[in-house]
Design a protein around this motif. Structure first.
Motif, PDB file in Angstrom:
ATOM      1  N   SER A  71      47.185  47.744  33.570  1.00 32.00           N
ATOM      2  CA  SER A  71      46.221  46.639  33.492  1.00 32.00           C
ATOM      3  C   SER A  71      44.920  46.984  34.197  1.00 32.00           C
ATOM      4  O   SER A  71      44.874  47.843  35.068  1.00 32.00           O
ATOM      5  N   ASN A  72      43.853  46.316  33.764  1.00 31.34           N
ATOM      6  CA  ASN A  72      42.562  46.405  34.463  1.00 31.34           C
ATOM      7  C   ASN A  72      42.393  45.288  35.480  1.00 31.34           C
ATOM      8  O   ASN A  72      41.615  45.414  36.419  1.00 31.34           O
ATOM      9  N   LEU A  73      43.122  44.188  35.262  1.00 34.70           N
ATOM     10  CA  LEU A  73      43.012  43.026  36.139  1.00 34.70           C
ATOM     11  C   LEU A  73      44.345  42.306  36.152  1.00 34.70           C
ATOM     12  O   LEU A  73      44.949  42.080  35.104  1.00 34.70           O
ATOM     13  N   VAL A  74      44.786  41.924  37.359  1.00 32.31           N
ATOM     14  CA  VAL A  74      46.020  41.154  37.522  1.00 32.31           C
ATOM     15  C   VAL A  74      45.670  39.780  38.074  1.00 32.31           C
ATOM     16  O   VAL A  74      44.889  39.669  39.034  1.00 32.31           O
ATOM     17  N   ILE A  75      46.245  38.729  37.466  1.00 25.93           N
ATOM     18  CA  ILE A  75      46.013  37.360  37.933  1.00 25.93           C
ATOM     19  C   ILE A  75      47.370  36.748  38.269  1.00 25.93           C
ATOM     20  O   ILE A  75      48.217  36.576  37.401  1.00 25.93           O
ATOM     21  N   ILE A  93      46.427  47.132  44.974  1.00 21.75           N
ATOM     22  CA  ILE A  93      45.587  48.016  45.786  1.00 21.75           C
ATOM     23  C   ILE A  93      46.039  49.462  45.635  1.00 21.75           C
ATOM     24  O   ILE A  93      45.218  50.375  45.470  1.00 21.75           O
ATOM     25  N   GLU A  94      47.357  49.674  45.656  1.00 18.66           N
ATOM     26  CA  GLU A  94      47.897  51.026  45.487  1.00 18.66           C
ATOM     27  C   GLU A  94      47.517  51.608  44.125  1.00 18.66           C
ATOM     28  O   GLU A  94      47.255  52.815  44.007  1.00 18.66           O
ATOM     29  N   GLN A  95      47.458  50.756  43.089  1.00 20.70           N
ATOM     30  CA  GLN A  95      47.169  51.211  41.730  1.00 20.70           C
ATOM     31  C   GLN A  95      45.674  51.166  41.398  1.00 20.70           C
ATOM     32  O   GLN A  95      45.269  51.574  40.306  1.00 20.70           O
ATOM     33  N   GLY A  96      44.856  50.644  42.313  1.00 18.47           N
ATOM     34  CA  GLY A  96      43.422  50.554  42.066  1.00 18.47           C
ATOM     35  C   GLY A  96      43.038  49.518  41.029  1.00 18.47           C
ATOM     36  O   GLY A  96      42.066  49.695  40.283  1.00 18.47           O
ATOM     37  N   VAL A  97      43.797  48.407  40.976  1.00 17.61           N
ATOM     38  CA  VAL A  97      43.594  47.367  39.970  1.00 17.61           C
ATOM     39  C   VAL A  97      43.057  46.099  40.636  1.00 17.61           C
ATOM     40  O   VAL A  97      43.603  45.644  41.642  1.00 17.61           O
ATOM     41  N   ASN A  98      41.996  45.523  40.074  1.00 21.58           N
ATOM     42  CA  ASN A  98      41.427  44.294  40.633  1.00 21.58           C
ATOM     43  C   ASN A  98      42.428  43.137  40.520  1.00 21.58           C
ATOM     44  O   ASN A  98      43.272  43.112  39.623  1.00 21.58           O
ATOM     45  N   VAL A 124      39.019  48.136  45.445  1.00 24.42           N
ATOM     46  CA  VAL A 124      39.607  47.038  44.684  1.00 24.42           C
ATOM     47  C   VAL A 124      38.993  45.712  45.118  1.00 24.42           C
ATOM     48  O   VAL A 124      38.938  45.406  46.311  1.00 24.42           O
ATOM     49  N   THR A 125      38.523  44.934  44.142  1.00 24.30           N
ATOM     50  CA  THR A 125      38.042  43.579  44.411  1.00 24.30           C
ATOM     51  C   THR A 125      39.203  42.616  44.217  1.00 24.30           C
ATOM     52  O   THR A 125      39.763  42.515  43.123  1.00 24.30           O
ATOM     53  N   ALA A 126      39.571  41.921  45.296  1.00 23.29           N
ATOM     54  CA  ALA A 126      40.671  40.957  45.260  1.00 23.29           C
ATOM     55  C   ALA A 126      40.150  39.622  45.776  1.00 23.29           C
ATOM     56  O   ALA A 126      39.602  39.546  46.883  1.00 23.29           O
ATOM     57  N   ILE A 127      40.312  38.582  44.969  1.00 25.40           N
ATOM     58  CA  ILE A 127      39.808  37.251  45.337  1.00 25.40           C
ATOM     59  C   ILE A 127      40.957  36.263  45.235  1.00 25.40           C
ATOM     60  O   ILE A 127      41.598  36.147  44.191  1.00 25.40           O
ATOM     61  N   PHE A 329      33.696  37.631  35.030  1.00 30.06           N
ATOM     62  CA  PHE A 329      32.674  38.377  35.776  1.00 30.06           C
ATOM     63  C   PHE A 329      33.195  39.746  36.230  1.00 30.06           C
ATOM     64  O   PHE A 329      32.463  40.737  36.219  1.00 30.06           O
ATOM     65  N   LEU A 330      34.465  39.804  36.634  1.00 28.54           N
ATOM     66  CA  LEU A 330      35.049  41.086  37.037  1.00 28.54           C
ATOM     67  C   LEU A 330      35.121  42.037  35.850  1.00 28.54           C
ATOM     68  O   LEU A 330      34.766  43.220  35.965  1.00 28.54           O
ATOM     69  N   LEU A 331      35.562  41.546  34.698  1.00 30.91           N
ATOM     70  CA  LEU A 331      35.694  42.399  33.513  1.00 30.91           C
ATOM     71  C   LEU A 331      34.331  42.877  33.013  1.00 30.91           C
ATOM     72  O   LEU A 331      34.213  43.989  32.495  1.00 30.91           O
ATOM     73  N   GLU A 332      33.320  42.031  33.174  1.00 28.35           N
ATOM     74  CA  GLU A 332      31.973  42.395  32.723  1.00 28.35           C
ATOM     75  C   GLU A 332      31.219  43.238  33.739  1.00 28.35           C
ATOM     76  O   GLU A 332      30.097  43.693  33.467  1.00 28.35           O
ATOM     77  N   GLY A 333      31.793  43.448  34.917  1.00 26.83           N
ATOM     78  CA  GLY A 333      31.132  44.231  35.955  1.00 26.83           C
ATOM     79  C   GLY A 333      30.055  43.480  36.701  1.00 26.83           C
ATOM     80  O   GLY A 333      29.291  44.085  37.471  1.00 26.83           O
ATOM     81  N   LYS A 334      29.965  42.166  36.513  1.00 28.22           N
ATOM     82  CA  LYS A 334      28.961  41.366  37.222  1.00 28.22           C
ATOM     83  C   LYS A 334      29.373  41.050  38.653  1.00 28.22           C
ATOM     84  O   LYS A 334      28.528  40.654  39.460  1.00 28.22           O
ATOM     85  N   LEU A 335      30.655  41.193  38.952  1.00 31.59           N
ATOM     86  CA  LEU A 335      31.168  40.907  40.283  1.00 31.59           C
ATOM     87  C   LEU A 335      31.995  42.096  40.747  1.00 31.59           C
ATOM     88  O   LEU A 335      33.067  42.372  40.206  1.00 31.59           O
ATOM     89  N   GLN A 336      31.465  42.811  41.726  1.00 26.68           N
ATOM     90  CA  GLN A 336      32.149  43.951  42.321  1.00 26.68           C
ATOM     91  C   GLN A 336      31.967  43.858  43.828  1.00 26.68           C
ATOM     92  O   GLN A 336      30.872  44.056  44.350  1.00 26.68           O
TER      93      GLN A 336
END
Length: 366
Positions: A71-75, A93-98, A124-127, A329-336
C-alpha cells in the motif's frame, strides 16, 4: 502508478464513509479489510471496481505486514481505540508507508505520538485523530487560534443526533469514555475532571439550538495545549440529541457502580441497548453532528472571541470527509510532514479550507 489505499476496518460505518470519500475524490485502488467474509456482504457502500475486500484480523501480524507493504497509504478505522496498541503504525513506519487513523482516545494517541522520531527518520507522515471530532474540529480550532496574537482559551463543544449514522463501535466508545476521570488543561495546570460532569448549555446552529453538553475525555484535551503553548485552558464537552440521552449517559457515569462500568459485558449490553434506542429515535432526531469552536485571546492589545460552527446532516459521512480529505492531500503530495502528528499540527488552514469547500461543508465564523 496507481495509488493503493488500505483501510483497516473499512466495512464499519466510519470506515465505509472514509472509503466512499476516497473513491469519490481520488483514483486510488482501495482495499478494505474485515475479520470475516460475512463482513464483506454486510456493507451498503458501492465503491465500484476500484475497491476489493480482504479478510484480515489485526492479530494476523504477518498478513497485516504484507497488506501494508503493498500500500501507499494505510487508514486505521478499526476501533474502538481505547485498548488498541500502535502496532499498525509501527509496521507502517518500518515499511515506509504513510498512515492515518480515526482514533478518538487519549491512550491510543499517547502511544502513537511516541513513534514521532521513528516516523521522522523513515520519512513517514502519520496523522492521528482525523475524523470529525477529533479531526475537523481540531482544524477549526487552529483557524481560530491563528486570528490572535496570543490565544488564551479554547472551548470545544460537540453534539451528535441519535446514532450519528455510525455503528455499535461508536456506542462502545461513548461508554468506555465514562470509565475513568481524566486530566484537563485548566488555568495553566493539569486538573482532574470527572467524565460527563458540569453540564453546560451551549447554543448550536439550527436545527439544534440550546443543548446540554458535558465534559468528555478526548485527545484534544492534551494535543491542543501541546500545539498552542500560550493557551491556558482547553475545554472539550459533548452532548446528544434527544436530550434524554444525556441524562441516561449521566446516570451511567455517576450512578452505576464503577466496577460495573469497567466490565466488558456491561459495556456491550449498554452499547447494544443504546444502539437499539437510537434506531427508534433516528427518524425523529436525525443523525447529524454540530461542532462549536470558541477561541478567546488577545489581538492588537484587546481581548476578543472567535467562534466557528459547523453542522452536517450525517456524523459518519462528516468523519469520512475529515479523513478522506487528508488522504487525498497525502496521495496528491500536497501534504508531506514526516513524523506522528495530531491534525492541528499537520494540516494547514489553507488546505483545511480547500478540503471543506470541495466537499460542500460550510463553516460559519463570528
Amino acid at each position: 502508478m496507481t495509488d493503493r489505499v488500505l483501510i483497516l476496518g473499512g466495512r464499519g460505518r466510519i470506515g465505509g464513509s472514509v472509503a466512499q470519500d476516497i473513491a469519490t475524490y481520488t483514483q486510488a485502488q482501495i482495499t478494505i479489510t474485515g475479520r470475516s467474509p460475512q463482513t464483506a456482504k454486510s456493507s451498503s457502500w458501492d465503491l465500484g471496481e476500484r475497491a476489493k475486500f480482504l479478510v484480515l484480523d489485526l492479530a494476523e501480524v504477518d498478513k497485516l505486514r504484507e497488506a501494508i507493504a503493498n500500500s501507499n497509504l494505510v487508514i486505521h478505522c478499526a476501533g474502538p481505540f481505547h485498548y488498541r496498541d500502535a502496532n499498525v503504525l509501527k509496521i507502517c513506519i518500518e515499511q515506509g508507508v504513510n498512515y492515518l487513523d480515526v482514533s478518538d482516545h487519549r491512550s491510543f494517541t499517547s502511544k502513537a505520538l511516541k513513534y514521532h522520531q521513528q516516523a521522522v527518520a523513515a520519512g513517514v507522515t502519520a496523522i492521528v485523530n482525523t475524523g470529525i471530532f477529533p479531526g475537523i474540529s481540531n482544524s477549526m480550532v487552529r483557524q481560530g487560534v491563528e486570528q490572535f496574537d496570543e490565544p488564551e482559551k479554547i472551548h470545544l463543544s460537540y453534539l451528535v443526533a441519535g446514532s450519528g449514522g455510525a455503528g455499535i463501535t461508536v456506542m462502545r466508545t461513548t461508554f468506555l469514555g465514562l470509565q475513568y476521570p481524566f486530566t484537563a488543561w485548566l488555568d495553566g495546570q493539569w486538573q482532574t475532571v470527572k467524565p460527563y460532569s458540569q453540564r453546560e448549555v451551549v447554543n448550536f446552529p439550527s436545527p439544534y439550538g440550546n443543548t446540554g453538553v458535558y465534559w468528555f475525555d478526548m485527545p484534544e484535551t492534551f494535543t491542543l495545549p501541546a500545539a498552542f503553548p500560550t493557551v491556558k485552558t482547553v475545554i472539550t464537552k459533548f452532548g446528544s440529541v434527544p436530550d434524554f440521552y444525556n441524562h441516561l449517559t449521566w446516570i451511567a457515569a455517576h450512578i452505576f457502580p464503577k466496577w460495573l462500568m469497567q466490565r466488558h459485558g456491561a459495556i456491550e449490553f449498554l452499547s447494544h441497548v443504546s444502539h437499539f434506542m437510537t434506531d427508534v429515535t433516528n427518524p425523529f432526531s436525525g443523525i447529524g453532528v454540530a461542532v462549536r469552536s470558541e477561541v478567546t485571546g488577545i489581538k492588537a492589545g484587546k481581548k476578543d472571541i472567535y467562534c466557528s460552527t459547523l453542522v452536517h446532516e450525517n456524523t459518519a459521512v462528516a468523519s469520512g470527509c475529515g479523513t478522506g480529505s487528508i488522504a487525498q492531500f497525502l496521495l496528491e503530495g500536497k501534504l508531506q510532514k514526516p513524523g506522528v502528528w495530531a491534525v492541528e499540527s499537520a494540516l494547514s488552514t489553507d488546505l483545511f479550507i480547500q478540503a471543506m469547500q470541495s466537499r460542500g461543508i460550510t463553516i460559519h465564523h463570528s
